[in-house]
Write an enzyme that holds these catalytic residues in place. Structure first.
Site, mmCIF file in Angstrom:
data_model
loop_
_atom_site.group_PDB
_atom_site.id
_atom_site.type_symbol
_atom_site.label_atom_id
_atom_site.label_comp_id
_atom_site.label_asym_id
_atom_site.label_seq_id
_atom_site.Cartn_x
_atom_site.Cartn_y
_atom_site.Cartn_z
ATOM 1 N N ASP A 67 0.823 -1.213 0.000
ATOM 2 C CA ASP A 67 0.000 0.000 0.000
ATOM 3 C C ASP A 67 0.856 1.261 0.000
ATOM 4 O O ASP A 67 2.078 1.196 0.122
ATOM 5 C CB ASP A 67 -0.961 -0.005 1.213
ATOM 6 C CG ASP A 67 -0.343 -0.621 2.463
ATOM 7 O OD1 ASP A 67 0.892 -0.570 2.595
ATOM 8 O OD2 ASP A 67 -1.087 -1.147 3.302
ATOM 9 N N ASN A 136 -7.848 -3.094 14.053
ATOM 10 C CA ASN A 136 -9.238 -3.322 13.621
ATOM 11 C C ASN A 136 -9.363 -4.495 12.648
ATOM 12 O O ASN A 136 -10.407 -4.681 12.033
ATOM 13 C CB ASN A 136 -9.820 -2.047 12.977
ATOM 14 C CG ASN A 136 -9.096 -1.663 11.687
ATOM 15 O OD1 ASN A 136 -8.159 -2.343 11.277
ATOM 16 N ND2 ASN A 136 -9.525 -0.580 11.062
ATOM 17 N N HIS A 138 -7.572 -4.960 9.846
ATOM 18 C CA HIS A 138 -7.259 -4.737 8.420
ATOM 19 C C HIS A 138 -5.963 -5.446 8.026
ATOM 20 O O HIS A 138 -5.067 -5.661 8.852
ATOM 21 C CB HIS A 138 -7.211 -3.238 8.068
ATOM 22 C CG HIS A 138 -6.036 -2.473 8.588
ATOM 23 N ND1 HIS A 138 -6.117 -1.146 8.965
ATOM 24 C CD2 HIS A 138 -4.738 -2.797 8.807
ATOM 25 C CE1 HIS A 138 -4.945 -0.710 9.358
ATOM 26 N NE2 HIS A 138 -4.088 -1.688 9.278
ATOM 27 N N GLU A 143 -9.810 -1.861 5.124
ATOM 28 C CA GLU A 143 -10.475 -1.619 6.401
ATOM 29 C C GLU A 143 -11.740 -2.490 6.500
ATOM 30 O O GLU A 143 -12.197 -3.049 5.498
ATOM 31 C CB GLU A 143 -10.846 -0.132 6.504
ATOM 32 C CG GLU A 143 -9.654 0.829 6.372
ATOM 33 C CD GLU A 143 -8.732 0.862 7.583
ATOM 34 O OE1 GLU A 143 -8.662 -0.127 8.342
ATOM 35 O OE2 GLU A 143 -8.045 1.893 7.769
HETATM 36 C C1 F6R Z 1 1.263 -1.713 6.089
HETATM 37 C C2 F6R Z 1 -0.014 -2.406 6.147
HETATM 38 C C3 F6R Z 1 -0.839 -2.435 7.388
HETATM 39 C C4 F6R Z 1 -0.023 -2.706 8.640
HETATM 40 C C5 F6R Z 1 -0.920 -2.663 9.864
HETATM 41 C C6 F6R Z 1 -0.142 -2.903 11.138
HETATM 42 O O1 F6R Z 1 1.838 -1.858 4.806
HETATM 43 O O2 F6R Z 1 -0.410 -2.936 5.173
HETATM 44 O O3 F6R Z 1 -1.830 -3.418 7.263
HETATM 45 O O4 F6R Z 1 0.585 -3.966 8.527
HETATM 46 O O5 F6R Z 1 -1.536 -1.411 9.941
HETATM 47 O O6 F6R Z 1 0.750 -1.849 11.343
HETATM 48 P P1 F6R Z 1 1.894 -1.951 12.413
HETATM 49 O O7 F6R Z 1 2.768 -3.072 11.989
HETATM 50 O O8 F6R Z 1 2.625 -0.643 12.328
HETATM 51 O O9 F6R Z 1 1.238 -2.196 13.713
#
Ligand code: F6R
Length: 259
Positions: A67, A136, A138, A143
């Site tokens: 992303d 959450n 995702h 989301e």
């Molecule tokens: C990032 C991504 C997100 C993160 C998720 C957890 O490329 O795709 O899904 O993996 O938000 O973020 P952290 O690892 O910072 O807790």
């Protein structure tokens, strides 16, 4: 789905790095799906150590980021283009021309998203996709209520995701409201998925993803439909799993040919 519970966050990173390393060793032109955020940092650090000591080589390996934010310039230190360059491409000595990040700045985002999907297909698909998970539920920035069939597209970040990611910016106001993310359908097309999570803040999301009903309310629960998904978590992230002992028993007794 295979669930592996490790005592520490470092051990989570080390095991996930071992799995990724095996893919690279067995296929020098492997295609890796790259996550950003805190969760995979220990993986990249471990892989970088192996690259530095000459036991692993990413030359020829291709990468596709999950992303990218929309609304900040590429050179912003928190753009995922910057993060992927500094945390992944440089330490793993990857060829930067073989690593792509979705274009969050394209004038025609829809065309850019279609190009991204095409580039993944042209590369032969993703061999192993590294994933973190949001509090959450995702994955990528899909989301809750994202379609399980979704492809790379623009999404609005949930307010809780913006708040979670505010730690990377000077203030909440600076966190973009939109992103481009691989879809759940895109992620599910990868031949192997490796999701890592550390800390008690991820325990509810992990329990919902692994043991909850498959529901778009927890996008990561779609992994239950993947034929080769491995979830590697520390004890804190595993603390709400009802069958934690069973997962450990299963892993400890795993047939050697499956390792
Ligand atoms: C990032 C991504 C997100 C993160 C998720 C957890 O490329 O795709 O899904 O993996 O938000 O973020 P952290 O690892 O910072 O807790």
């Amino acid at each position: 789905m295979e669930v592996v519970i490790k005592q520490t966050a470092d051990e989570v990173g080390a095991l996930a790095a071992e799995l990724i390393g095996r893919v690279v060793e067995s296929k020098p032109r492997a295609v890796i799906g790259l996550a950003t955020g805190s969760s995979p940092l220990a993986i990249y650090a471990d892989l970088a150590r192996r690259v530095a000591d000459g036991t692993l080589d990413f030359d020829g390996v291709r990468g596709f980021a999950l992303d990218e934010y929309v609304g900040i310039p590429e050179e912003h230190p928190q753009s995922y283009a910057s993060v992927i360059r500094t945390e992944v491409v440089e330490p793993l000595r990857m060829d930067p021309t073989l690593v792509r990040v979705p274009d969050g700045r394209a004038i025609d985002i829809e065309v850019a998203c279609r190009d991204y999907e095409q580039a993944i297909a042209d590369a032969g698909g993703i061999d192993v996709q590294i994933l973190g998970i949001g509090a959450n539920g995702h994955i990528g920035f899909n989301e809750p209520t994202s379609s399980f069939a979704s492809r790379t597209r623009i999404k609005t970040l949930a307010p809780t995701t913006r708040a979670d990611n505010a730690r990377f910016f000077d203030s909440l106001d600076e966190v973009p409201t939109h992103c481009v993310t691989q879809g759940l359908g895109t992620i599910m097309n990868a031949r192997r998925l490796v999701l890592v999570a550390q800390g008690a803040g991820k325990a509810d999301a992990i329990a919902a993803a692994v043991e909850g009903p498959v529901s778009s309310m927890c996008p990561a629960s779609v992994l239950q439909f993947h034929e080769h998904a491995t979830v590697i978590i520390d004890e804190a992230a595993a603390s709400k799993l009802r069958l934690a002992d069973y997962y450990t028993y299963t892993y400890d007794n795993k047939p050697s040919w499956q390792l």
